[in-house]
Design a protein around this motif. Structure first.
Motif, mmCIF file in Angstrom:
data_model
loop_
_atom_site.group_PDB
_atom_site.id
_atom_site.type_symbol
_atom_site.label_atom_id
_atom_site.label_comp_id
_atom_site.label_asym_id
_atom_site.label_seq_id
_atom_site.Cartn_x
_atom_site.Cartn_y
_atom_site.Cartn_z
ATOM 1 N N SER A 182 -10.292 4.964 11.110
ATOM 2 C CA SER A 182 -9.544 5.405 9.929
ATOM 3 C C SER A 182 -9.055 4.156 9.207
ATOM 4 O O SER A 182 -9.173 3.040 9.724
ATOM 5 C CB SER A 182 -8.338 6.268 10.332
ATOM 6 O OG SER A 182 -7.399 5.503 11.073
ATOM 7 N N GLY A 183 -8.486 4.350 8.023
ATOM 8 C CA GLY A 183 -7.912 3.220 7.300
ATOM 9 C C GLY A 183 -6.740 2.605 8.059
ATOM 10 O O GLY A 183 -6.603 1.377 8.142
ATOM 11 N N THR A 184 -5.898 3.467 8.644
ATOM 12 C CA THR A 184 -4.759 2.979 9.433
ATOM 13 C C THR A 184 -5.248 2.187 10.638
ATOM 14 O O THR A 184 -4.696 1.131 10.979
ATOM 15 C CB THR A 184 -3.904 4.171 9.905
ATOM 16 O OG1 THR A 184 -3.445 4.891 8.753
ATOM 17 C CG2 THR A 184 -2.711 3.708 10.716
ATOM 18 N N ALA A 185 -6.298 2.688 11.286
ATOM 19 C CA ALA A 185 -6.861 1.996 12.452
ATOM 20 C C ALA A 185 -7.411 0.629 12.059
ATOM 21 O O ALA A 185 -7.243 -0.362 12.790
ATOM 22 C CB ALA A 185 -7.968 2.843 13.074
ATOM 23 N N LEU A 186 -8.054 0.567 10.898
ATOM 24 C CA LEU A 186 -8.590 -0.718 10.435
ATOM 25 C C LEU A 186 -7.474 -1.727 10.216
ATOM 26 O O LEU A 186 -7.597 -2.898 10.598
ATOM 27 C CB LEU A 186 -9.368 -0.522 9.135
ATOM 28 C CG LEU A 186 -10.864 -0.256 9.270
ATOM 29 C CD1 LEU A 186 -11.451 0.058 7.898
ATOM 30 C CD2 LEU A 186 -11.579 -1.456 9.885
ATOM 31 N N ARG A 187 -6.371 -1.278 9.615
ATOM 32 C CA ARG A 187 -5.256 -2.203 9.383
ATOM 33 C C ARG A 187 -4.698 -2.716 10.705
ATOM 34 O O ARG A 187 -4.348 -3.896 10.829
ATOM 35 C CB ARG A 187 -4.173 -1.520 8.539
ATOM 36 C CG ARG A 187 -4.532 -1.444 7.066
ATOM 37 C CD ARG A 187 -3.382 -0.948 6.210
ATOM 38 N NE ARG A 187 -3.150 0.482 6.375
ATOM 39 C CZ ARG A 187 -3.814 1.414 5.705
ATOM 40 N NH1 ARG A 187 -4.751 1.060 4.837
ATOM 41 N NH2 ARG A 187 -3.544 2.690 5.891
ATOM 42 N N ARG A 188 -4.627 -1.833 11.692
ATOM 43 C CA ARG A 188 -4.135 -2.275 13.001
ATOM 44 C C ARG A 188 -5.107 -3.269 13.629
ATOM 45 O O ARG A 188 -4.700 -4.303 14.185
ATOM 46 C CB ARG A 188 -3.960 -1.073 13.943
ATOM 47 C CG ARG A 188 -3.221 -1.432 15.236
ATOM 48 C CD ARG A 188 -3.342 -0.399 16.329
ATOM 49 N NE ARG A 188 -4.655 -0.427 16.970
ATOM 50 C CZ ARG A 188 -5.577 0.503 16.840
ATOM 51 N NH1 ARG A 188 -5.366 1.565 16.087
ATOM 52 N NH2 ARG A 188 -6.742 0.392 17.446
ATOM 53 N N ARG A 189 -6.395 -2.983 13.565
ATOM 54 C CA ARG A 189 -7.405 -3.893 14.132
ATOM 55 C C ARG A 189 -7.334 -5.273 13.467
ATOM 56 O O ARG A 189 -7.436 -6.306 14.135
ATOM 57 C CB ARG A 189 -8.807 -3.309 13.911
ATOM 58 C CG ARG A 189 -9.171 -2.103 14.781
ATOM 59 C CD ARG A 189 -10.542 -1.585 14.350
ATOM 60 N NE ARG A 189 -10.982 -0.391 15.023
ATOM 61 C CZ ARG A 189 -11.741 -0.342 16.120
ATOM 62 N NH1 ARG A 189 -12.124 -1.481 16.700
ATOM 63 N NH2 ARG A 189 -12.117 0.791 16.647
ATOM 64 N N ILE A 190 -7.151 -5.282 12.152
ATOM 65 C CA ILE A 190 -7.076 -6.547 11.415
ATOM 66 C C ILE A 190 -5.848 -7.346 11.854
ATOM 67 O O ILE A 190 -5.921 -8.559 12.091
ATOM 68 C CB ILE A 190 -7.030 -6.270 9.894
ATOM 69 C CG1 ILE A 190 -8.374 -5.705 9.417
ATOM 70 C CG2 ILE A 190 -6.676 -7.534 9.115
ATOM 71 C CD1 ILE A 190 -8.323 -5.083 8.033
ATOM 72 N N LYS A 191 -4.719 -6.631 11.982
ATOM 73 C CA LYS A 191 -3.476 -7.291 12.403
ATOM 74 C C LYS A 191 -3.621 -7.863 13.810
ATOM 75 O O LYS A 191 -3.210 -8.998 14.082
ATOM 76 C CB LYS A 191 -2.322 -6.287 12.348
ATOM 77 C CG LYS A 191 -0.966 -6.878 12.653
ATOM 78 C CD LYS A 191 0.135 -5.833 12.514
ATOM 79 C CE LYS A 191 1.502 -6.431 12.848
ATOM 80 N NZ LYS A 191 2.577 -5.402 12.742
ATOM 81 N N GLU A 192 -4.201 -7.070 14.717
ATOM 82 C CA GLU A 192 -4.380 -7.522 16.102
ATOM 83 C C GLU A 192 -5.291 -8.741 16.185
ATOM 84 O O GLU A 192 -5.146 -9.575 17.072
ATOM 85 C CB GLU A 192 -4.948 -6.384 16.950
ATOM 86 C CG GLU A 192 -3.930 -5.275 17.235
ATOM 87 C CD GLU A 192 -4.546 -4.078 17.938
ATOM 88 O OE1 GLU A 192 -5.792 -4.035 18.071
ATOM 89 O OE2 GLU A 192 -3.783 -3.173 18.348
ATOM 90 N N ALA A 193 -6.238 -8.836 15.225
ATOM 91 C CA ALA A 193 -7.145 -9.986 15.204
ATOM 92 C C ALA A 193 -6.519 -11.196 14.519
ATOM 93 O O ALA A 193 -7.120 -12.286 14.488
ATOM 94 C CB ALA A 193 -8.443 -9.603 14.499
ATOM 95 N N GLY A 194 -5.311 -11.013 13.966
ATOM 96 C CA GLY A 194 -4.619 -12.120 13.308
ATOM 97 C C GLY A 194 -5.245 -12.532 11.989
ATOM 98 O O GLY A 194 -5.109 -13.683 11.560
#
Length: 291
Positions: free
Chosen positions: A181-193
């Motif tokens: 989802s869009g929310t999941a993508l934002r979390r993945r991006i944040k976790e990847a720094g």
């Protein structure tokens, strides 16, 4: 010419459209979502009826679990506070004197794609809407699969993908929408720094290996979701809509590559034809189809 009102209720905005029987959008407008929702919705529906008295009936697609027979909201997350339990059909029919039908918004979008859009002519269709969450709609031999004793049929975003994974708004852990989802993508991006927005991520993945790795993780999970759905429904086609699909030309090749080893049979994947209009068109079809 028959006219109906299609209403698409989301967490941040409500779209309304006056729709002809052939799917032509005669008039549309958008207002912000305001809580408490029901009196606000009624106010704007009545305003539209004053604007166009020839509107014969009203279809509503909304976030949440819906009992389509009763036209009642079984459960809506805190995206729409106070919406759970609202007997929308009963109240709005009393207020307007028109027939009202209510359905989950992703189910409504699936109807629009099957009748007028990318899935036209197919009998068995799965529609995935990758927006804030992951919505799903299933067309089975031309009919919408919906309802259930708890209004939860076709809640594809809440199938569990990763047991004991990220906690979902539904209270459980590892649901599909927490990874796809869009929310999941934002979390993945944040976790990847990484310093990117989701649209930037897909563009940067062409040259940035860290961005590419995030995209590959996303498409790998989406491929597993689609594979599991194929095992259950053996659909003709999957339609992918929602905001994330707007960049599909940048990630579709990755998805197709990830699908190859996990699909049981070849499967057609297409991007939704209707983006912003799917909700109001599908909502209109709730009443157009039943006339």
């Amino acid at each position: 010419m028959e006219k109906v009102l299609g209403v698409d209720i989301g967490g941040t905005k409500i779209r309304m459209g006056i729709i002809a029987a052939d799917g032509t959008i005669l008039h549309e407008e958008q207002v912000p979502t305001v809580i408490p929702l029901y009196p606000y919705l009624e106010q704007h529906v009545i305003r539209m009826l004053i604007k166009e008295p020839e509107i014969a009936s009203i279809g509503i697609g909304t976030h949440g679990f819906v009992d389509p027979k009763e036209g009642k909201i079984i459960y809506a997350a805190e995206t729409l506070p106070g919406w759970t339990g609202t007997p929308v059909k009963e109240w709005l029919e009393l207020a307007t004197g028109r027939r009202v039908e209510v359905e989950n918004d992703a189910n409504a979008a699936a109807l629009a794609e099957a009748k007028f859009g990318a899935a036209k002519g197919y009998g068995r269709v799965v529609v995935l809407t990758l927006g804030t969450g992951l919505g799903g709609g299933i067309i089975w031999d031309g009919k919408l699969l919906s309802g259930g004793p708890h209004g939860g049929a076709a809640e594809l975003g809440h199938m569990i993908l990763h047991p004991n994974g990220v906690q979902c708004a539904c209270g459980r852990h590892g649901c599909n929408e927490m990874y796809v989802s869009g929310t999941a993508l934002r979390r993945r991006i944040k976790e990847a720094g990484l310093p990117y927005s989701p649209p930037e991520l897909f563009e940067k993945a062409k040259t940035d290996s860290a961005a590419r790795e995030v995209v590959e993780g996303f498409t790998a999970d989406l491929a597993v979701v689609i594979s599991s759905l194929q095992a259950a429904f053996d659909m003709d086609i999957v339609i992918i809509g929602g905001g994330v699909s707007e960049a599909a030309d940048l990630w579709m090749d990755s998805l197709q590559r990830q699908l190859e080893p996990v699909l049981l049979n070849p499967l057609q994947i297409e991007v939704a034809q209707f983006e912003n209009d799917a909700g109001i068109l599908g909502a209109a079809l709730l009443v157009l189809e039943g006339e």
